[in-house]
Design a protein around this motif. Sequence first.
Motif, mmCIF file in Angstrom:
data_model
loop_
_atom_site.group_PDB
_atom_site.id
_atom_site.type_symbol
_atom_site.label_atom_id
_atom_site.label_comp_id
_atom_site.label_asym_id
_atom_site.label_seq_id
_atom_site.Cartn_x
_atom_site.Cartn_y
_atom_site.Cartn_z
ATOM 1 N N ARG A 189 45.073 44.376 47.141
ATOM 2 C CA ARG A 189 45.140 43.073 47.809
ATOM 3 C C ARG A 189 44.119 42.185 47.111
ATOM 4 N NH1 ARG A 189 46.953 41.719 53.058
ATOM 5 N NH2 ARG A 189 47.093 43.931 53.573
ATOM 6 N N MET A 190 44.608 41.213 46.351
ATOM 7 C CA MET A 190 43.724 40.480 45.456
ATOM 8 C C MET A 190 42.726 39.597 46.186
ATOM 9 S SD MET A 190 44.142 41.676 42.572
ATOM 10 C CE MET A 190 43.057 40.540 41.709
ATOM 11 N N THR A 191 42.996 39.211 47.427
ATOM 12 C CA THR A 191 41.985 38.467 48.162
ATOM 13 C C THR A 191 40.733 39.317 48.361
ATOM 14 O OG1 THR A 191 43.112 39.157 50.189
ATOM 15 C CG2 THR A 191 43.570 36.944 49.381
ATOM 16 N N THR A 192 40.917 40.654 48.313
ATOM 17 C CA THR A 192 39.778 41.562 48.407
ATOM 18 C C THR A 192 39.217 41.884 47.032
ATOM 19 O OG1 THR A 192 40.650 42.569 50.412
ATOM 20 C CG2 THR A 192 39.036 43.844 49.191
ATOM 21 N N ALA A 193 40.101 42.321 46.130
ATOM 22 C CA ALA A 193 39.647 42.801 44.828
ATOM 23 C C ALA A 193 39.139 41.682 43.922
ATOM 24 C CB ALA A 193 40.787 43.547 44.137
ATOM 25 N N ARG A 194 39.683 40.486 44.066
ATOM 26 C CA ARG A 194 39.306 39.383 43.173
ATOM 27 C C ARG A 194 37.810 39.092 43.264
ATOM 28 N NH1 ARG A 194 42.500 35.889 45.116
ATOM 29 N NH2 ARG A 194 44.266 36.252 43.727
ATOM 30 N N ALA A 231 32.806 39.039 40.382
ATOM 31 C CA ALA A 231 31.372 39.342 40.368
ATOM 32 C C ALA A 231 31.022 40.264 39.209
ATOM 33 C CB ALA A 231 30.965 39.978 41.696
ATOM 34 N N ALA A 232 31.970 41.126 38.847
ATOM 35 C CA ALA A 232 31.752 42.054 37.738
ATOM 36 C C ALA A 232 32.040 41.413 36.381
ATOM 37 C CB ALA A 232 32.635 43.295 37.919
ATOM 38 N N GLY A 233 32.549 40.176 36.391
ATOM 39 C CA GLY A 233 32.887 39.514 35.137
ATOM 40 C C GLY A 233 34.077 40.123 34.446
ATOM 41 N N LEU A 234 34.989 40.707 35.215
ATOM 42 C CA LEU A 234 36.101 41.461 34.639
ATOM 43 C C LEU A 234 37.468 40.926 35.066
ATOM 44 C CD1 LEU A 234 34.751 45.100 35.190
ATOM 45 C CD2 LEU A 234 34.709 43.761 33.069
ATOM 46 N N TYR A 235 37.501 39.797 35.742
ATOM 47 C CA TYR A 235 38.773 39.347 36.305
ATOM 48 C C TYR A 235 39.807 39.062 35.216
ATOM 49 C CZ TYR A 235 42.205 36.769 39.004
ATOM 50 O OH TYR A 235 43.369 36.357 39.579
ATOM 51 N N ARG A 254 39.938 40.237 32.129
ATOM 52 C CA ARG A 254 40.349 41.481 31.483
ATOM 53 C C ARG A 254 41.252 42.301 32.405
ATOM 54 N NH1 ARG A 254 34.650 43.639 29.137
ATOM 55 N NH2 ARG A 254 33.778 41.822 30.238
ATOM 56 N N PHE A 255 41.012 42.226 33.705
ATOM 57 C CA PHE A 255 41.858 42.943 34.661
ATOM 58 C C PHE A 255 43.285 42.394 34.639
ATOM 59 C CE2 PHE A 255 43.848 42.917 38.850
ATOM 60 C CZ PHE A 255 43.894 44.273 39.124
ATOM 61 N N THR A 256 43.425 41.080 34.619
ATOM 62 C CA THR A 256 44.766 40.495 34.656
ATOM 63 C C THR A 256 45.593 40.892 33.435
ATOM 64 O OG1 THR A 256 43.972 38.431 33.637
ATOM 65 C CG2 THR A 256 44.029 38.528 36.051
ATOM 66 N N ALA A 257 44.922 41.271 32.340
ATOM 67 C CA ALA A 257 45.645 41.678 31.137
ATOM 68 C C ALA A 257 46.269 43.061 31.280
ATOM 69 C CB ALA A 257 44.707 41.658 29.931
ATOM 70 N N VAL A 258 45.750 43.892 32.190
ATOM 71 C CA VAL A 258 46.282 45.250 32.349
ATOM 72 C C VAL A 258 47.024 45.428 33.671
ATOM 73 C CG1 VAL A 258 44.520 46.260 30.863
ATOM 74 C CG2 VAL A 258 44.125 46.141 33.336
ATOM 75 N N ALA A 259 46.945 44.435 34.539
ATOM 76 C CA ALA A 259 47.609 44.524 35.838
ATOM 77 C C ALA A 259 49.002 43.910 35.746
ATOM 78 C CB ALA A 259 46.781 43.818 36.900
ATOM 79 N N ARG A 260 49.754 44.055 36.815
ATOM 80 C CA ARG A 260 51.101 43.494 36.885
ATOM 81 C C ARG A 260 51.381 43.115 38.336
ATOM 82 N NH1 ARG A 260 51.357 48.947 35.721
ATOM 83 N NH2 ARG A 260 52.081 50.259 37.439
ATOM 84 N N PRO A 261 52.317 42.190 38.560
ATOM 85 C CA PRO A 261 52.663 41.855 39.942
ATOM 86 C C PRO A 261 53.185 43.082 40.680
ATOM 87 C CG PRO A 261 53.578 40.254 38.403
ATOM 88 C CD PRO A 261 53.066 41.390 37.578
ATOM 89 N N ALA A 262 52.973 43.116 41.979
ATOM 90 C CA ALA A 262 53.529 44.202 42.779
ATOM 91 C C ALA A 262 55.050 44.131 42.732
ATOM 92 C CB ALA A 262 53.042 44.086 44.220
ATOM 93 N N ARG A 287 39.336 52.813 32.927
ATOM 94 C CA ARG A 287 38.906 52.540 31.552
ATOM 95 C C ARG A 287 38.245 51.175 31.450
ATOM 96 N NH1 ARG A 287 43.847 55.239 30.175
ATOM 97 N NH2 ARG A 287 44.940 53.229 30.059
ATOM 98 N N LEU A 288 38.796 50.195 32.151
ATOM 99 C CA LEU A 288 38.223 48.848 32.150
ATOM 100 C C LEU A 288 36.806 48.860 32.704
ATOM 101 C CD1 LEU A 288 38.598 45.732 31.903
ATOM 102 C CD2 LEU A 288 39.502 45.788 34.224
#
Length: 378
Positions: free
Chosen positions: A52-57, A62-66, A68-76, A109-110
């Motif tokens: 749930r991206m309202t939580t994970a975002r 904060a981790a400075g990884l958003y 990079r995360f979007t590059a390996v994630a996909r829509p549900a 890995r990320l």
Amino acid sequence: MHSTTPRIAIIGAGPGGLACARVLQRSGVPVTVFAHEAPAAADPQGGALELRMTTARTALRAAGLYERFTAVARPAGKELRLLDHTATVLLQDAPAPDRTEVDRAALRRLLLASLTPGTVHWGSYLRTLHPLGDGRHRAEFDDGHTETFDLVIGADGAWSRVRPMLSEDTPHYSGVTFVETGIADADDRHPDLARLVGGGMLALSAGKGLLARRHGRGHLLVYAGFRGSQDWASAAGVRMADTEAVRAVLLDGFAGWDDRLLALLREGDGGFVNRPLFALPVPHTWTHTPGLTLLGDAAHLMTPFAGGGAGLAMLDGCELAQALAGGGDPDAAVRAYESALLPRAAQAADHAARALSEAFAPDAPDSALRFLCTDRER
């Protein structure tokens, strides 16, 4: 803050523990992560995580990884289909727009790549903790070596070795077991099944369920869920390693279901994995103890049926790290973190418990329909 930098240990290298370590390091706070697995097992097994991206975002930014995360994630998945045992579609619902999927291994890995080399000590299984006073604890590992820390963060999952220092509660069996299998290249090899599943499918009837979802490259993850003993295989006289014997028991258990649904069990080509579902009591709380705290499943293990556990764990880790990096007293920071964590975790765990109960109720799928309709209005 302490006149000297506190020594912080994170026990466990799951999403929550690694997110906590990343945010601490970004803030200039040293930390060491101890993982019981060997480096060769650093890629976790299992299906994709639905966040749930309202939580994970919040945690990822904060981790400075958003980015990079979007590059390996996909829509549900495109939709969730609720069916009954006759394969009649009762509800076809678009997923919430804030849901995103990511493979467990890709997320780990990320997070690992974002840490200073040497942060994670692999093959370090925590045996016990010895209180030394003033919030300090000596950690004893199974290889015999010991280290002393000012703060030990239990991010070590369902069977946490840190939790018993804070709480007498242990995970209990929910009464529901999932048995996992998979179907490779479903789009090419089993197009009828691929169409039946769509983006995600849940068929329910009288305390049983067949769940299927896509897991990249046309692979379908399939789960047979049912109420009963967690030792059902032994009671049936079969071993989980005997794929065909397990298949026969499951097909018998779902006798009378539509043949199109039973094909999900017949065509499974990866064997079967037993996954009884465990959870901590709701709410799970503990008395604040200087030098110790918990996050993720160690703090609020819940059944995965409603999803969200990994995102919550990362949010836990992010908020704890930000509190610790704030420049004040570390113990006060942990208290503030726990005061926000506990009510949030209780709400999420209660929701997960109710979702599982309604899905595997005697009057399912009617009960699940009522729950889903109510849940969409939350």
